[in-house]
Design a protein around this motif. Sequence first.
Motif, PDB file in Angstrom:
ATOM      1  N   LYS A   1       0.890  -1.168   0.000  1.00 48.07           N
ATOM      2  CA  LYS A   1       0.000   0.000   0.000  1.00 48.07           C
ATOM      3  C   LYS A   1       0.925   1.213   0.000  1.00 48.07           C
ATOM      4  CE  LYS A   1      -3.506  -2.222   2.832  1.00 48.07           C
ATOM      5  NZ  LYS A   1      -4.441  -1.927   3.911  1.00 48.07           N
ATOM      6  N   ILE A   2       0.912   1.953  -1.103  1.00 51.83           N
ATOM      7  CA  ILE A   2       1.905   3.026  -1.247  1.00 51.83           C
ATOM      8  C   ILE A   2       1.226   4.338  -1.624  1.00 51.83           C
ATOM      9  CG2 ILE A   2       3.964   3.775  -2.516  1.00 51.83           C
ATOM     10  CD1 ILE A   2       4.556   0.762  -3.049  1.00 51.83           C
ATOM     11  N   ALA A   3       1.558   5.386  -0.898  1.00 56.20           N
ATOM     12  CA  ALA A   3       1.105   6.734  -1.289  1.00 56.20           C
ATOM     13  C   ALA A   3       2.330   7.548  -1.676  1.00 56.20           C
ATOM     14  CB  ALA A   3       0.380   7.403  -0.126  1.00 56.20           C
ATOM     15  N   ILE A   4       2.318   8.022  -2.916  1.00 57.10           N
ATOM     16  CA  ILE A   4       3.394   8.901  -3.388  1.00 57.10           C
ATOM     17  C   ILE A   4       2.850  10.329  -3.291  1.00 57.10           C
ATOM     18  CG2 ILE A   4       4.663   9.634  -5.445  1.00 57.10           C
ATOM     19  CD1 ILE A   4       4.619   6.662  -6.349  1.00 57.10           C
ATOM     20  N   LEU A   5       3.504  11.150  -2.476  1.00 53.71           N
ATOM     21  CA  LEU A   5       3.007  12.512  -2.280  1.00 53.71           C
ATOM     22  C   LEU A   5       3.954  13.491  -2.971  1.00 53.71           C
ATOM     23  CD1 LEU A   5       1.960  12.234   1.490  1.00 53.71           C
ATOM     24  CD2 LEU A   5       0.626  11.707  -0.569  1.00 53.71           C
ATOM     25  N   ARG A   6       3.419  14.216  -3.933  1.00 49.29           N
ATOM     26  CA  ARG A   6       4.257  15.186  -4.663  1.00 49.29           C
ATOM     27  C   ARG A   6       4.033  16.560  -4.050  1.00 49.29           C
ATOM     28  NH1 ARG A   6       2.559  12.812 -10.547  1.00 49.29           N
ATOM     29  NH2 ARG A   6       3.968  11.005 -10.545  1.00 49.29           N
ATOM     30  N   TYR A   7       5.067  17.029  -3.320  1.00 55.71           N
ATOM     31  CA  TYR A   7       4.941  18.316  -2.642  1.00 55.71           C
ATOM     32  C   TYR A   7       5.205  19.442  -3.642  1.00 55.71           C
ATOM     33  CZ  TYR A   7       6.588  15.352   1.291  1.00 55.71           C
ATOM     34  OH  TYR A   7       6.819  14.364   2.201  1.00 55.71           O
ATOM     35  N   PHE A   8       4.491  20.550  -3.454  1.00 57.99           N
ATOM     36  CA  PHE A   8       4.813  21.752  -4.226  1.00 57.99           C
ATOM     37  C   PHE A   8       5.871  22.532  -3.417  1.00 57.99           C
ATOM     38  CE2 PHE A   8       2.670  21.633  -8.290  1.00 57.99           C
ATOM     39  CZ  PHE A   8       2.209  20.345  -8.186  1.00 57.99           C
ATOM     40  N   ASN A   9       5.609  23.709  -2.906  1.00 59.50           N
ATOM     41  CA  ASN A   9       6.693  24.441  -2.226  1.00 59.50           C
ATOM     42  C   ASN A   9       6.403  24.606  -0.736  1.00 59.50           C
ATOM     43  OD1 ASN A   9       6.876  25.100  -5.161  1.00 59.50           O
ATOM     44  ND2 ASN A   9       8.654  26.254  -4.488  1.00 59.50           N
ATOM     45  N   PRO A  10       6.870  23.656   0.090  1.00 58.09           N
ATOM     46  CA  PRO A  10       6.602  23.739   1.521  1.00 58.09           C
ATOM     47  C   PRO A  10       7.378  24.892   2.166  1.00 58.09           C
ATOM     48  CG  PRO A  10       7.461  21.557   0.900  1.00 58.09           C
ATOM     49  CD  PRO A  10       7.666  22.465  -0.266  1.00 58.09           C
ATOM     50  N   ILE A  11       6.683  25.701   2.950  1.00 56.95           N
ATOM     51  CA  ILE A  11       7.333  26.788   3.707  1.00 56.95           C
ATOM     52  C   ILE A  11       6.664  26.880   5.085  1.00 56.95           C
ATOM     53  CG2 ILE A  11       8.044  28.136   1.674  1.00 56.95           C
ATOM     54  CD1 ILE A  11       5.693  30.056   2.259  1.00 56.95           C
ATOM     55  N   GLY A  12       7.127  27.812   5.910  1.00 59.32           N
ATOM     56  CA  GLY A  12       6.519  28.000   7.229  1.00 59.32           C
ATOM     57  C   GLY A  12       7.140  27.069   8.247  1.00 59.32           C
ATOM     58  N   ALA A  13       6.561  27.076   9.423  1.00 58.28           N
ATOM     59  CA  ALA A  13       7.122  26.308  10.532  1.00 58.28           C
ATOM     60  C   ALA A  13       6.017  26.020  11.525  1.00 58.28           C
ATOM     61  CB  ALA A  13       8.224  27.128  11.203  1.00 58.28           C
ATOM     62  N   HIS A  14       6.345  25.171  12.503  1.00 54.13           N
ATOM     63  CA  HIS A  14       5.373  24.884  13.568  1.00 54.13           C
ATOM     64  C   HIS A  14       5.012  26.198  14.260  1.00 54.13           C
ATOM     65  CE1 HIS A  14       3.839  23.282  17.420  1.00 54.13           C
ATOM     66  NE2 HIS A  14       3.411  22.300  16.644  1.00 54.13           N
ATOM     67  N   ILE A  15       3.753  26.319  14.634  1.00 53.43           N
ATOM     68  CA  ILE A  15       3.252  27.592  15.180  1.00 53.43           C
ATOM     69  C   ILE A  15       3.981  28.016  16.460  1.00 53.43           C
ATOM     70  CG2 ILE A  15       1.351  26.528  16.507  1.00 53.43           C
ATOM     71  CD1 ILE A  15      -0.320  29.002  15.304  1.00 53.43           C
ATOM     72  N   SER A  16       4.581  27.060  17.168  1.00 54.25           N
ATOM     73  CA  SER A  16       5.320  27.374  18.399  1.00 54.25           C
ATOM     74  C   SER A  16       6.626  28.114  18.123  1.00 54.25           C
ATOM     75  CB  SER A  16       5.675  26.060  19.113  1.00 54.25           C
ATOM     76  OG  SER A  16       6.552  25.312  18.282  1.00 54.25           O
ATOM     77  N   GLY A  17       7.129  28.023  16.891  1.00 54.87           N
ATOM     78  CA  GLY A  17       8.440  28.599  16.588  1.00 54.87           C
ATOM     79  C   GLY A  17       9.598  27.741  17.094  1.00 54.87           C
ATOM     80  N   ARG A  18       9.314  26.533  17.567  1.00 53.82           N
ATOM     81  CA  ARG A  18      10.376  25.684  18.137  1.00 53.82           C
ATOM     82  C   ARG A  18      11.037  24.782  17.092  1.00 53.82           C
ATOM     83  NH1 ARG A  18      13.235  26.727  21.975  1.00 53.82           N
ATOM     84  NH2 ARG A  18      13.338  24.673  22.929  1.00 53.82           N
ATOM     85  N   ILE A  19      10.298  24.396  16.042  1.00 55.95           N
ATOM     86  CA  ILE A  19      10.942  23.637  14.955  1.00 55.95           C
ATOM     87  C   ILE A  19      10.664  24.351  13.632  1.00 55.95           C
ATOM     88  CG2 ILE A  19      10.992  21.348  16.075  1.00 55.95           C
ATOM     89  CD1 ILE A  19       8.456  20.614  14.465  1.00 55.95           C
ATOM     90  N   GLY A  20      11.584  24.187  12.699  1.00 57.26           N
ATOM     91  CA  GLY A  20      11.428  24.879  11.415  1.00 57.26           C
ATOM     92  C   GLY A  20      12.523  24.448  10.458  1.00 57.26           C
ATOM     93  N   GLU A  21      12.652  25.214   9.381  1.00 58.26           N
ATOM     94  CA  GLU A  21      13.624  24.857   8.337  1.00 58.26           C
ATOM     95  C   GLU A  21      14.968  25.485   8.666  1.00 58.26           C
ATOM     96  OE1 GLU A  21      12.352  26.002   4.420  1.00 58.26           O
ATOM     97  OE2 GLU A  21      13.879  24.741   3.459  1.00 58.26           O
ATOM     98  N   ASP A  22      16.017  24.662   8.646  1.00 59.85           N
ATOM     99  CA  ASP A  22      17.345  25.135   9.051  1.00 59.85           C
ATOM    100  C   ASP A  22      18.375  24.694   8.012  1.00 59.85           C
ATOM    101  OD1 ASP A  22      19.491  26.076  10.509  1.00 59.85           O
ATOM    102  OD2 ASP A  22      19.559  24.356  11.876  1.00 59.85           O
ATOM    103  N   PRO A  23      18.388  25.370   6.857  1.00 61.90           N
ATOM    104  CA  PRO A  23      19.295  24.905   5.797  1.00 61.90           C
ATOM    105  C   PRO A  23      20.763  25.062   6.173  1.00 61.90           C
ATOM    106  CG  PRO A  23      18.171  26.943   5.145  1.00 61.90           C
ATOM    107  CD  PRO A  23      17.639  26.571   6.492  1.00 61.90           C
ATOM    108  N   THR A  24      21.579  24.107   5.692  1.00 61.10           N
ATOM    109  CA  THR A  24      23.021  24.234   5.913  1.00 61.10           C
ATOM    110  C   THR A  24      23.561  25.117   4.792  1.00 61.10           C
ATOM    111  OG1 THR A  24      22.728  21.828   5.709  1.00 61.10           O
ATOM    112  CG2 THR A  24      24.662  22.577   6.906  1.00 61.10           C
ATOM    113  N   GLY A  25      24.424  26.038   5.124  1.00 61.80           N
ATOM    114  CA  GLY A  25      25.012  26.910   4.106  1.00 61.80           C
ATOM    115  C   GLY A  25      23.986  27.895   3.580  1.00 61.80           C
ATOM    116  N   SER A  26      24.258  28.374   2.377  1.00 63.01           N
ATOM    117  CA  SER A  26      23.370  29.378   1.804  1.00 63.01           C
ATOM    118  C   SER A  26      22.073  28.713   1.322  1.00 63.01           C
ATOM    119  CB  SER A  26      24.104  30.035   0.631  1.00 63.01           C
ATOM    120  OG  SER A  26      23.293  31.020   0.086  1.00 63.01           O
ATOM    121  N   PRO A  27      20.914  29.248   1.726  1.00 61.96           N
ATOM    122  CA  PRO A  27      19.664  28.594   1.324  1.00 61.96           C
ATOM    123  C   PRO A  27      19.470  28.623  -0.196  1.00 61.96           C
ATOM    124  CG  PRO A  27      19.260  30.271   3.014  1.00 61.96           C
ATOM    125  CD  PRO A  27      20.675  30.427   2.570  1.00 61.96           C
TER     126      PRO A  27
END
Length: 345
Positions: free
Chosen positions: A169-195
């Motif tokens: 049973k397989i679901a392939i999910l094609r994401y478009f452009n994910p942005i934002g973060a958890h509403i708490s501000g405690r987890i989010g996107e943390d790119p290494t180097g230049s984004p």
Amino acid sequence: MILITGGAGYIGSHAAVELLENGYDIVILDSLVNGSLEAILRIKELTGKEFEFYHADLMDIEQLENIFRRHDIKAVMHFAGLKSVNESVSTPLHYYEKNISGTLNLCKIMSQFNVRELVFSSSATVYQPSDNRPVDEDSPLGATNPYGRTKLMIEEILHDLYKSDPFWKIAILRYFNPIGAHISGRIGEDPTGSPNNLMPYITQVAIGRRPLLQVFGEDYDTPDGTGIRDYIHVTDLVKGHLKALEYLAGHSGIETFNLGTGKGYSVLELIKAFTLASAVNIPYQVVDRRDGDIAVCYASPEKAKKRLLWKAEKNLLEMCEDAWRWQSMNPHGYSGNEAEIEIIA
Ligand code: NAD
Ligand code: WQD
């Protein structure tokens, strides 16, 4: 028990919180090549729940076997992979090896332990660039870089796997452009180097880590000349994963779903929304188009709406507010806050 591969990364950490908050037990594996132990600690802190974390690489089949032996895994959410388009162009063999062999190892071990439910992170990048829009799941495929081709190849491998054994049973999910973060501000996107991506670049300019944003081209055939994309809040995106998991419980087969909002916004519109959300001005300079970019890309999310009963809820302003909360509370991302927790190797 749900195994999350890549759960110390951007999207996987948000999925972990969503799963735990919805009563699922989880176990996370991550090689930490682009993830952070601090994220693992914060998932625990946000949810008040415990789970085991394995510092493990999908390339290491013995470690995988060990995890499946120790836990009663029912399904896997597979986020682990390398995701930089640029890097994939300069080191294609590394990308093919890590993304494809890693997924092959995972599927082999899943078969061995009779675990046949899989939610796979694919990308809108698998679609052939085209002027037809919105992009639905039947739009022509054709990735234009090695990273995208790894996603396309994995999709094909998963189709072959299902053909060979219809209990998958397989679901392939094609994401478009994910942005934002958890509403708490405690987890989010943390790119290494230049984004490489627009939103983390904007937030790093806003916090003063970078002097200005480069806008890649203002001569596209769009109302303001800048590129248009379908930005989706990461929390909405991971809610789609839970819906996919519920769907798989009742359906065997392999299905592909776009996860996007169905609305497109230009680079300048995103800058404007971010300024409104943060009250911080974003200096920018228009430069040449970036190689490989297209003018417009947004999803038709109709299939996910009908079949998964899922729809993105958060608007662009909320995406910007949450991205800014994360960046302003964590000016240097997770670094400087490195967690010291027990790692099972
Ligand atoms: P990310 O880099 O933040 O997270 C991926 C995680 O996987 C990282 O923590 C990394 O350490 C881990 N990892 C990588 N290779 C591994 C391996 N061989 N073994 C174990 N762990 C490994 O990326 P993300 O943005 O959270 O993306 C998650 C998934 O979604 C990826 O597969 C990515 O290709 C896909 N995706 C992301 C986007 C996006 O814009 N962020 C869009 C479409 C698809
Ligand atoms: C968005 C818009 C840029 C940066 C990429 C990957 C894709 C997927 C999502 C994983 C475009 C413009 C960007 C900057 C800019 N990832 N831009 N200045 O290109 O739609 O997709 O991320 O699967 O595979 O290719 O997203 O955020 O890079 O760009 O002007 O510094 O912002 O030209 O119009 P993209 P992006």
